[in-house]
Design a protein around this motif. Structure first.
Motif, short mmCIF file in Angstrom:
data_model
loop_
_atom_site.label_atom_id
_atom_site.label_comp_id
_atom_site.label_asym_id
_atom_site.label_seq_id
_atom_site.Cartn_x
_atom_site.Cartn_y
_atom_site.Cartn_z
N LYS A 225 0.86 -1.19 0.00
CA LYS A 225 0.00 0.00 0.00
C LYS A 225 0.89 1.24 0.00
O LYS A 225 1.95 1.24 0.62
N ALA A 226 0.46 2.28 -0.70
CA ALA A 226 1.19 3.54 -0.75
C ALA A 226 0.44 4.63 0.00
O ALA A 226 -0.76 4.51 0.27
N CYS A 227 1.16 5.69 0.35
CA CYS A 227 0.56 6.87 0.98
C CYS A 227 -0.16 6.55 2.28
O CYS A 227 -1.24 7.07 2.57
N VAL A 228 0.45 5.69 3.09
CA VAL A 228 -0.10 5.37 4.41
C VAL A 228 0.41 6.42 5.40
O VAL A 228 1.62 6.59 5.57
N ASP A 229 -0.52 7.13 6.04
CA ASP A 229 -0.13 8.23 6.92
C ASP A 229 0.32 7.77 8.30
O ASP A 229 1.14 8.43 8.94
N ASN A 230 -0.21 6.63 8.75
CA ASN A 230 0.04 6.21 10.13
C ASN A 230 1.01 5.04 10.17
O ASN A 230 0.69 3.94 9.72
N PRO A 231 2.20 5.24 10.72
CA PRO A 231 3.16 4.13 10.88
C PRO A 231 2.68 3.16 11.96
O PRO A 231 1.75 3.48 12.72
N PRO A 232 3.28 1.99 12.04
CA PRO A 232 2.89 1.05 13.09
C PRO A 232 3.18 1.65 14.47
O PRO A 232 4.22 2.28 14.68
N VAL A 233 2.25 1.46 15.40
CA VAL A 233 2.46 1.99 16.75
C VAL A 233 3.45 1.10 17.48
O VAL A 233 3.64 -0.07 17.16
N ASN A 234 4.10 1.67 18.48
CA ASN A 234 5.11 0.91 19.21
C ASN A 234 4.96 1.06 20.73
O ASN A 234 5.91 1.47 21.40
N PRO A 235 3.78 0.77 21.28
CA PRO A 235 3.62 0.86 22.73
C PRO A 235 4.50 -0.16 23.44
O PRO A 235 4.64 -1.31 23.00
N GLY A 236 5.12 0.26 24.50
CA GLY A 236 5.96 -0.65 25.27
C GLY A 236 7.41 -0.69 24.81
O GLY A 236 8.26 -1.21 25.53
N LEU A 237 7.69 -0.16 23.63
CA LEU A 237 9.08 -0.14 23.16
C LEU A 237 9.79 1.10 23.70
O LEU A 237 9.23 2.19 23.72
N LYS A 238 11.01 0.92 24.12
CA LYS A 238 11.81 2.03 24.61
C LYS A 238 12.37 2.83 23.43
O LYS A 238 12.36 2.37 22.28
N GLU A 239 12.86 4.02 23.72
CA GLU A 239 13.42 4.87 22.68
C GLU A 239 14.58 4.17 21.96
O GLU A 239 15.32 3.39 22.56
N SER A 240 14.73 4.47 20.69
CA SER A 240 15.79 3.85 19.90
C SER A 240 17.15 4.40 20.28
O SER A 240 17.26 5.49 20.86
N VAL A 241 18.18 3.65 19.96
CA VAL A 241 19.56 4.12 20.12
C VAL A 241 19.99 4.71 18.78
O VAL A 241 20.35 4.00 17.85
N GLY A 242 19.92 6.02 18.63
CA GLY A 242 20.16 6.66 17.36
C GLY A 242 18.90 6.66 16.51
O GLY A 242 17.92 5.99 16.81
N ALA A 243 18.94 7.41 15.42
CA ALA A 243 17.76 7.53 14.57
C ALA A 243 17.47 6.25 13.80
O ALA A 243 16.32 5.81 13.70
N TYR A 244 18.51 5.64 13.24
CA TYR A 244 18.36 4.40 12.48
C TYR A 244 19.73 3.80 12.21
O TYR A 244 20.75 4.47 12.31
N SER A 245 19.72 2.49 11.88
CA SER A 245 20.95 1.79 11.50
C SER A 245 21.07 1.82 9.98
O SER A 245 20.08 1.64 9.27
N VAL A 246 22.28 2.02 9.47
CA VAL A 246 22.53 2.06 8.03
C VAL A 246 23.02 0.68 7.58
O VAL A 246 24.06 0.20 8.07
N ILE A 247 22.29 0.05 6.69
CA ILE A 247 22.64 -1.28 6.18
C ILE A 247 22.41 -1.30 4.67
O ILE A 247 21.93 -0.33 4.11
N ASN A 248 22.76 -2.41 4.02
CA ASN A 248 22.41 -2.56 2.62
C ASN A 248 21.37 -3.68 2.46
O ASN A 248 20.99 -4.34 3.42
N LEU A 249 20.93 -3.89 1.24
CA LEU A 249 19.86 -4.83 0.96
C LEU A 249 20.20 -6.25 1.38
O LEU A 249 19.31 -7.03 1.72
N PHE A 250 21.49 -6.59 1.38
CA PHE A 250 21.88 -7.96 1.73
C PHE A 250 22.12 -8.12 3.22
O PHE A 250 21.85 -9.18 3.78
#
Length: 261
Positions: A225-250
Motif C-alpha cells: 500500500k502507498a501513501c499510508v499516513d500512520n506508521p505502526p504503533v510501538n507501545p511498550g518499546l523504549k526509545e531507539s539508540v540513534g535515529a536508524y541503522s545504516v545497512i544494505n539490501l543484503f
C-alpha cells in the motif's frame, strides 16, 4: 565475445542492471573479508540466491523471465570472476529453452553455442574491488512493503527517504507470514522492536541502501500500500539508540533473521 555483448542480446536491461548492482555490492563486501575466490563465492552465493530465488522459485513468474534470470546470473557471476556449476548448467539449459520458444533474436540463436562455451570457460578473478553502484530509490515515504526471505514474508513501513532519494528508512511490523500480507493483515499490528543484551526491546529502524526498483526486478520486495499516513504503533518499546541503522539490501537478510528469531 564479451560479457556485455552477451547481456545486450537478452533484451533485459533492468534485469541485467539489477543483478550487476547486487553482484558489485556483494563482491565488494566479500573481497573485504576474504582473499580466496572460493571463500568469496561462499559468502556471495547464499545471499544472492536468497534474493533471486524469489524469481526462480515463484509460481506466478513467466518461465521465459526465469530463464533470462538464470542466464544473467551465470554471466554476471562470470564477469566478476566466479562460477557455479549448478547455475551454469541451468544457464545452458536456459539458452536452449529460450531458443525453443523463439524469445530472443536470430543473432542470439546463431551465437548460442559460442555463449555456452563462454559460460563454461574459466572466469578471470578481479584484481581489485568493484565500484559500489550509486544509491537511489524509487520508494517513497508512506509505502508499506513486503520483503520475502526464503519461504516467509515480512512487512515494513517506510518512514522517510534519506537525502536525495538515496535510501528508504523502514520499520518492521511485528508479524511473520507464509504469503504476501495484505493491508488488512497489517493495519492493526504494532511495530517490531529489537531486543538488546539488557533485555530491553527498543524502537528499531533501518536505512537500507540498494532497495531501489519499484517494482522489484527480483520479486523479493512487493508494494502492499502507498501513501499510508500512520506508521505502526510501538507501545511498550523504549526509545531507539540513534535515529536508524545504516545497512544494505543484503545485510537486511541477517537483520530479519536476528529480529524475528
Amino acid at each position: 565475445m564479451t560479457h556485455q555483448q552477451i547481456l545486450d542480446k537478452l533484451a533485459a536491461k533492468h534485469l541485467v542492471k539489477s543483478i550487476d548492482d547486487d553482484m558489485a555490492r556483494l563482491t565488494f563486501d566479500a573481497m573485504c573479508y576474504e582473499k580466496d575466490t572460493e571463500k568469496q563465492l561462499s559468502r556471495i552465493l547464499p545471499q544472492l540466491l536468497n534474493r533471486w530465488n524469489c524469481i526462480l522459485n515463484a509460481d506466478e513468474i513467466s518461465n521465459n523471465y526465469k530463464q533470462k534470470t538464470i542466464l544473467v546470473l551465470s554471466i554476471i557471476l562470470h564477469k566478476y570472476g566466479f562460477k557455479d556449476d549448478t547455475i551454469n548448467k541451468k544457464a545452458i539449459d536456459a539458452i536452449d529453452l529460450l531458443n525453443k520458444e523463439v524469445v530472443l533474436s536470430d543473432d542470439f540463436f546463431r551465437k548460442s553455442e559460442d555463449i555456452k562455451q563462454f559460460i563454461i570457460s574459466p572466469p578471470i578473478s578481479l584484481k581489485r574491488k568493484p565500484s559500489i553502484p550509486e544509491s537511489i530509490t524509487f520508494y517513497r515515504k508512506g509505502d508499506v512493503i513486503s520483503i520475502q526471505l526464503e519461504n516467509h514474508f515480512y512487512a515494513a513501513y517506510i518512514h522517510l527517504i534519506t537525502r536525495m532519494n538515496e535510501s528508504p528508512v523502514l520499520e518492521f511490523y511485528n508479524g511473520v507470514f507464509d504469503k504476501i500480507p495484505t493491508w488488512d493483515d497489517l493495519k492493526d499490528l504494532s511495530a517490531k522492536g529489537e531486543f538488546y543484551n539488557s533485555g530491553i526491546e527498543r524502537i528499531t529502524r533501518f536505512s537500507v541502501y540498494g532497495l531501489k526498483y519499484l517494482p522489484d526486478t527480483a520479486n523479493q520486495i512487493q508494494l502492499i500500500k502507498a501513501c499510508v499516513d500512520n506508521p505502526p504503533v510501538n507501545p511498550g518499546l523504549k526509545e531507539s539508540v540513534g535515529a536508524y541503522s545504516v545497512i544494505n539490501l543484503f545485510k537486511l537478510q541477517s537483520v530479519i533473521t536476528k529480529l524475528f528469531k
